[in-house]
Motif scaffolding. Structure first.
Motif, mmCIF file in Angstrom:
data_model
loop_
_atom_site.group_PDB
_atom_site.id
_atom_site.type_symbol
_atom_site.label_atom_id
_atom_site.label_comp_id
_atom_site.label_asym_id
_atom_site.label_seq_id
_atom_site.Cartn_x
_atom_site.Cartn_y
_atom_site.Cartn_z
ATOM 1 N N THR A 2 42.978 33.690 7.493
ATOM 2 C CA THR A 2 41.780 33.647 8.325
ATOM 3 C C THR A 2 41.604 34.980 9.021
ATOM 4 N N ARG A 3 40.365 35.494 8.998
ATOM 5 C CA ARG A 3 40.040 36.726 9.713
ATOM 6 C C ARG A 3 38.864 36.434 10.634
ATOM 7 N N VAL A 4 39.104 36.624 11.934
ATOM 8 C CA VAL A 4 38.070 36.428 12.948
ATOM 9 C C VAL A 4 37.638 37.800 13.442
ATOM 10 N N ASP A 5 36.326 38.049 13.468
ATOM 11 C CA ASP A 5 35.833 39.329 13.980
ATOM 12 C C ASP A 5 36.282 39.528 15.421
ATOM 13 N N GLY A 6 36.392 40.789 15.821
ATOM 14 C CA GLY A 6 36.839 41.131 17.169
ATOM 15 C C GLY A 6 35.856 40.704 18.244
ATOM 16 N N MET A 7 36.338 40.760 19.470
ATOM 17 C CA MET A 7 35.535 40.373 20.630
ATOM 18 C C MET A 7 34.438 41.418 20.856
ATOM 19 N N PRO A 8 33.206 40.989 21.041
ATOM 20 C CA PRO A 8 32.132 41.950 21.320
ATOM 21 C C PRO A 8 32.404 42.738 22.608
ATOM 22 N N ALA A 9 32.079 44.031 22.586
ATOM 23 C CA ALA A 9 32.321 44.902 23.734
ATOM 24 C C ALA A 9 31.572 44.425 24.978
ATOM 25 N N THR A 10 30.408 43.821 24.787
ATOM 26 C CA THR A 10 29.643 43.341 25.945
ATOM 27 C C THR A 10 30.379 42.227 26.671
ATOM 28 N N VAL A 11 31.104 41.404 25.938
ATOM 29 C CA VAL A 11 31.875 40.317 26.556
ATOM 30 C C VAL A 11 33.006 40.903 27.390
ATOM 31 N N LEU A 12 33.700 41.896 26.837
ATOM 32 C CA LEU A 12 34.783 42.539 27.593
ATOM 33 C C LEU A 12 34.237 43.244 28.831
ATOM 34 N N ALA A 13 33.083 43.878 28.699
ATOM 35 C CA ALA A 13 32.479 44.561 29.854
ATOM 36 C C ALA A 13 32.086 43.570 30.943
ATOM 37 N N ASP A 14 31.502 42.444 30.549
ATOM 38 C CA ASP A 14 31.131 41.423 31.538
ATOM 39 C C ASP A 14 32.370 40.823 32.194
ATOM 40 N N GLY A 15 33.424 40.592 31.396
ATOM 41 C CA GLY A 15 34.679 40.087 31.939
ATOM 42 C C GLY A 15 35.323 41.088 32.885
ATOM 43 N N ARG A 16 35.239 42.375 32.544
ATOM 44 C CA ARG A 16 35.770 43.425 33.412
ATOM 45 C C ARG A 16 35.045 43.434 34.751
ATOM 46 N N THR A 17 33.732 43.334 34.715
ATOM 47 C CA THR A 17 32.942 43.328 35.951
ATOM 48 C C THR A 17 33.360 42.167 36.847
ATOM 49 N N ALA A 18 33.508 40.980 36.259
ATOM 50 C CA ALA A 18 33.896 39.799 37.046
ATOM 51 C C ALA A 18 35.319 39.937 37.582
ATOM 52 N N THR A 19 36.217 40.483 36.775
ATOM 53 C CA THR A 19 37.608 40.649 37.204
ATOM 54 C C THR A 19 37.705 41.680 38.322
ATOM 55 N N LYS A 20 36.977 42.780 38.189
ATOM 56 C CA LYS A 20 36.991 43.800 39.244
ATOM 57 C C LYS A 20 36.414 43.243 40.540
ATOM 58 N N ALA A 21 35.415 42.375 40.453
ATOM 59 C CA ALA A 21 34.857 41.763 41.658
ATOM 60 C C ALA A 21 35.898 40.869 42.331
ATOM 61 N N LEU A 22 36.634 40.095 41.528
ATOM 62 C CA LEU A 22 37.671 39.240 42.095
ATOM 63 C C LEU A 22 38.783 40.068 42.747
ATOM 64 N N LEU A 23 39.135 41.163 42.116
ATOM 65 C CA LEU A 23 40.197 42.035 42.639
ATOM 66 C C LEU A 23 39.705 42.992 43.723
ATOM 67 N N ARG A 24 38.393 43.033 43.931
ATOM 68 C CA ARG A 24 37.758 43.951 44.884
ATOM 69 C C ARG A 24 38.068 45.408 44.542
ATOM 70 N N LEU A 25 37.955 45.730 43.259
ATOM 71 C CA LEU A 25 38.161 47.099 42.793
ATOM 72 C C LEU A 25 36.807 47.766 42.592
ATOM 73 N N GLU A 26 36.671 48.977 43.051
ATOM 74 C CA GLU A 26 35.424 49.717 42.863
ATOM 75 C C GLU A 26 35.607 50.906 41.940
ATOM 76 N N SER A 27 36.813 51.387 41.787
ATOM 77 C CA SER A 27 37.100 52.551 40.958
ATOM 78 C C SER A 27 37.028 52.186 39.474
ATOM 79 N N ASP A 28 36.660 53.159 38.658
ATOM 80 C CA ASP A 28 36.620 52.970 37.211
ATOM 81 C C ASP A 28 37.906 53.439 36.534
ATOM 82 N N LEU A 29 38.892 53.854 37.313
ATOM 83 C CA LEU A 29 40.116 54.421 36.758
ATOM 84 C C LEU A 29 40.924 53.414 35.939
ATOM 85 N N GLU A 30 40.834 52.151 36.260
ATOM 86 C CA GLU A 30 41.647 51.123 35.602
ATOM 87 C C GLU A 30 40.852 50.305 34.586
ATOM 88 N N ASP A 31 39.641 50.731 34.226
ATOM 89 C CA ASP A 31 38.778 49.933 33.354
ATOM 90 C C ASP A 31 39.407 49.605 32.006
#
Length: 174
Positions: A2-31
């Motif tokens: 079985t081969r499943v296509d990779g996760m769309p970049a937009t999903v990772l970006a949206d998840g990153r935004t939500a995670t950074k909000a939870l962590l209260r991170l504003e810097s882009d250094l750890e993206d």
């Protein structure tokens, strides 16, 4: 196989935004690290719950069952695009030997060869915003946990995350 296509970049970006909000991170250094944690958290959701979180294409080779029907490995199946027999003979598009049951499990009917090649789309949601709130929040909480505890080797799923994902967990009886 079985081969499943990779996760769309937009999903990772949206998840990153939500995670950074939870962590209260504003810097882009750890993206990049947070993207990796979000990807790992989505993978954990899929492994724990037994389903694909985000709809994406799947290509699978299945061994035809002597009983007539063979179960596809990824759920929930949204559509089956193509089925080919091992020797390359394709079935007519309007007569694909497939079925999708009410639980989103895909089935393919025995073909002329021992193996069938199936292309289909499977996944719970179209994108990040379409994921159920509990699934999305559990992914964000796990990504934040992985980020803040990245120096630990403890691999236990946090209880809060397990509780959020429990309603999505599928058990497969063989």
């Amino acid at each position: 196989m079985t081969r499943v296509d990779g996760m769309p970049a937009t999903v990772l970006a949206d998840g990153r935004t939500a995670t950074k909000a939870l962590l209260r991170l504003e810097s882009d250094l750890e993206d990049a690290l947070i993207d990796a944690q979000v990807g790992a958290a989505i993978g954990a959701f899929e492994a724990v719950c037994g389903l694909l979180a985000i709809a994406r294409p799947v290509a699978e080779t299945v061994q035809a069952s002597a009983r007539g029907w063979t179960r596809l490995s990824q759920v929930p199946v949204r559509s089956v695009e193509a089925v080919e027999a091992a020797e390359g003979a394709a079935f007519p598009a309007d007569d694909l030997p497939t079925d999708i049951d009410p639980d989103g499990v895909g089935w393919v009917r025995r073909g002329t060869g021992d193996r069938l090649y199936v292309r289909y789309t499977a996944g719970l949601a179209d994108g990040w915003a379409d994921l159920p709130d509990a699934a999305r929040h559990g992914i964000v909480r796990l990504a934040a946990h992985l980020f803040t505890h990245r120096d630990r080797t403890d691999d236990a799923l946090p209880a809060a995350v397990a509780a959020l994902w429990r309603p999505f967990k599928r058990l497969r009886l063989r």
